[in-house]
Scaffold this active site. Structure first.
Site, PDB file in Angstrom:
ATOM      1  NE  ARG A  37      35.056  50.331  81.958  1.00  0.00           N
ATOM      2  CZ  ARG A  37      35.969  51.100  82.540  1.00  0.00           C
ATOM      3  NH1 ARG A  37      35.776  51.596  83.749  1.00  0.00           N
ATOM      4  NH2 ARG A  37      37.077  51.417  81.905  1.00  0.00           N
TER       5      ARG A  37
ATOM      6  CG  LEU B 156      42.336  60.852  94.463  1.00  0.00           C
ATOM      7  CD1 LEU B 156      42.476  61.246  95.927  1.00  0.00           C
ATOM      8  CD2 LEU B 156      42.404  59.323  94.304  1.00  0.00           C
TER       9      LEU B 156
ATOM     10  CB  SER C  82      50.987  58.475  89.672  1.00  0.00           C
ATOM     11  OG  SER C  82      50.575  58.236  88.348  1.00  0.00           O
TER      12      SER C  82
ATOM     13  NE  ARG D 260      44.173  51.422  90.825  1.00  0.00           N
ATOM     14  CZ  ARG D 260      44.962  51.806  91.847  1.00  0.00           C
ATOM     15  NH1 ARG D 260      45.069  51.014  92.912  1.00  0.00           N
ATOM     16  NH2 ARG D 260      45.613  52.952  91.790  1.00  0.00           N
TER      17      ARG D 260
ATOM     18  CD  GLU E 121      40.032  54.782  88.134  1.00  0.00           C
ATOM     19  OE1 GLU E 121      40.619  55.272  89.113  1.00  0.00           O
ATOM     20  OE2 GLU E 121      38.892  55.101  87.809  1.00  0.00           O
TER      21      GLU E 121
ATOM     22  CG  PHE F  11      55.615  53.542  94.751  1.00  0.00           C
ATOM     23  CD1 PHE F  11      54.711  53.754  93.735  1.00  0.00           C
ATOM     24  CD2 PHE F  11      55.585  52.319  95.419  1.00  0.00           C
ATOM     25  CE1 PHE F  11      53.773  52.798  93.387  1.00  0.00           C
ATOM     26  CE2 PHE F  11      54.654  51.358  95.085  1.00  0.00           C
ATOM     27  CZ  PHE F  11      53.748  51.592  94.068  1.00  0.00           C
TER      28      PHE F  11
END
Length: 402
Positions: free
Chosen positions: A104, A145, A152, A261, A381, A401
């Site tokens: 997947r 990325l 993160s 996601r 993700e 954050f």
């Protein structure tokens, strides 16, 4: 009802994985598509996945088969893409991950990440050049990325593309490093995100470019039937046509990440369902102390708790899928779905393994393989913590954050 009226002869529900009959929420076409993907998984993935996983091999021969199945760039329109609905894509993700998260993941990297980036942010020439071949599985794409020190927090990426020359014909020189890049060593084209003097931009880097080194990460305990790589860019010279013209800033990669996601919300429930079904079948056949494991209260409690979370998580996926098809799905809703369904799927896979006893640590059975894979799904993700902070900011109005 008295105790005497409750007997052990109560018949099983027609589908012990769908007591709520959630399949009734699907149209006939949606059910037919789901069955077609389930049949493919049963015939091509499940009989082979233990060997692929044990040998740490991604079966490249599946790429054109998945293209023919119509699941690559499944949600995209035109350029040879299937143009199916969000719910249909979700159903495909669920059935494929019932086979293995790694398979997947390939579909997600190809379609939700690489192809979406080109489809949404690319030029007409870029779309015509790459998308039809990627939809057919003739060319594999990757999405570069994440960096060794910027997982993160992609805003901290250090990969940099500087201008090479002046005027409209000015190209680019790309330097930097990426990590955990799925399929990079077998990709025909890389979608690479890099800082520039004008902010984050996306670039298409075809295979074979001088200065690009993709090295598969080995000795993994998870996602073994998949490929993840370290990638180094050392003075890679690109023409002006390499840049994705419509992508500027982190909105470019984040849009693609939200597509991936969304697929995970469904996929995790596929892994959970397969783990539950493996445990249920085993418990009905395995005798302990003179009767099947399924006849013991402790076993039934485990099975029921698994089923509850699968049904709730699948219902959540259906709801979010309908919202997405109505173009009403919001990022915080995606975070809620990803956080809940992956977290619960891991618990289900682990609990299912406990019913299998010692046999459950072998590749003869799927739950522990699913549990190990889901540790990666839980991380990529957006980790649990990232999605908690997305939701925390949404409900409090305060960003936490930093």
């Amino acid at each position: 009802m008295s105790d005497a009226e409750v007997t052990a002869e109560v018949p099983l529900t027609p589908d012990p994985s769908d007591v709520l009959a959630l399949s009734a929420l699907l149209s006939a076409d949606e059910r037919a598509l789901q069955q077609r993907i389930r049949d493919f998984t049963d015939q091509r993935i499940k009989p082979n996945i233990a060997r692929w996983y044990d040998d740490a091999v991604f079966p490249l021969e599946l790429a054109p088969e998945l293209g023919e199945l119509g699941v690559l760039g499944m949600h995209l329109e035109g350029y040879g893409c299937p143009g199916r609905s969000a719910v249909e894509y979700g159903l495909a993700a669920m059935e494929l991950e019932a086979g293995d998260s790694g398979i997947r993941t390939f579909v997600s990297v190809q379609g939700s990440l690489a192809m979406t980036a080109i489809h949404k942010w690319g030029s007409e020439d870029q779309k015509q050049e790459w998308l039809p071949r990627m939809a057919a599985g003739e060319v594999i794409g990757c999405f570069a990325l994440t960096e060794p020190t910027a997982g993160s927090d992609p805003s901290s990426m250090t990969t940099f593309a500087r201008r090479d020359g002046t005027g409209d014909n000015a190209g680019w020189v790309l330097d930097g490093a990426k990590r955990w890049i799925g399929l990079a060593s077998v990709a025909g084209v890389m979608v690479v995100w890099a800082q520039t003097d004008d902010g984050v931009r996306g670039f298409l880097v075809p295979a074979g470019m001088a200065g690009v080194t993709a090295t598969p990460i080995t000795q993994k305990l998870s996602m073994r039937a998949s490929i993840q790589c370290d990638v180094v860019f050392d003075g890679v010279r690109l023409g002006p046509e390499a840049m994705l013209p419509a992508a500027l800033g982190l909105r470019g990669p984040f849009t693609c990440l939200n597509e991936a996601r969304y697929g995970i919300i469904w996929g995790a429930m596929g892994a959970a369902r397969d783990s539950y079904e493996a445990a249920l079948a085993y418990s009905q056949d395995r005798l302990q102390f003179g009767k099947p494991l399924a006849g013991y209260q402790l076993t039934q409690e485990k099975l029921v708790n698994m089923l509850l979370e699968i049904q709730k998580g699948t219902m959540l996926a259906f709801y979010l899928g309908r919202l997405k098809d109505e173009k009403k799905l919001r990022p915080e809703q995606i975070s809620l779905g990803k956080l809940n369904n992956v977290r619960e799927a891991i618990k289900i896979a682990r609990e299912a393994r406990s019913i299998l006893g010692g046999n459950g640590i072998t590749l003869d059975y799927s739950p522990l393989r699913h549990a190990a894979n889901l540790e990666s799904v839980r991380t990529y993700e957006g980790t649990d913590e990232v999605h908690m902070l997305v939701l925390g900011q949404h409900i409090t109005g305060l960003g936490a954050f930093r």
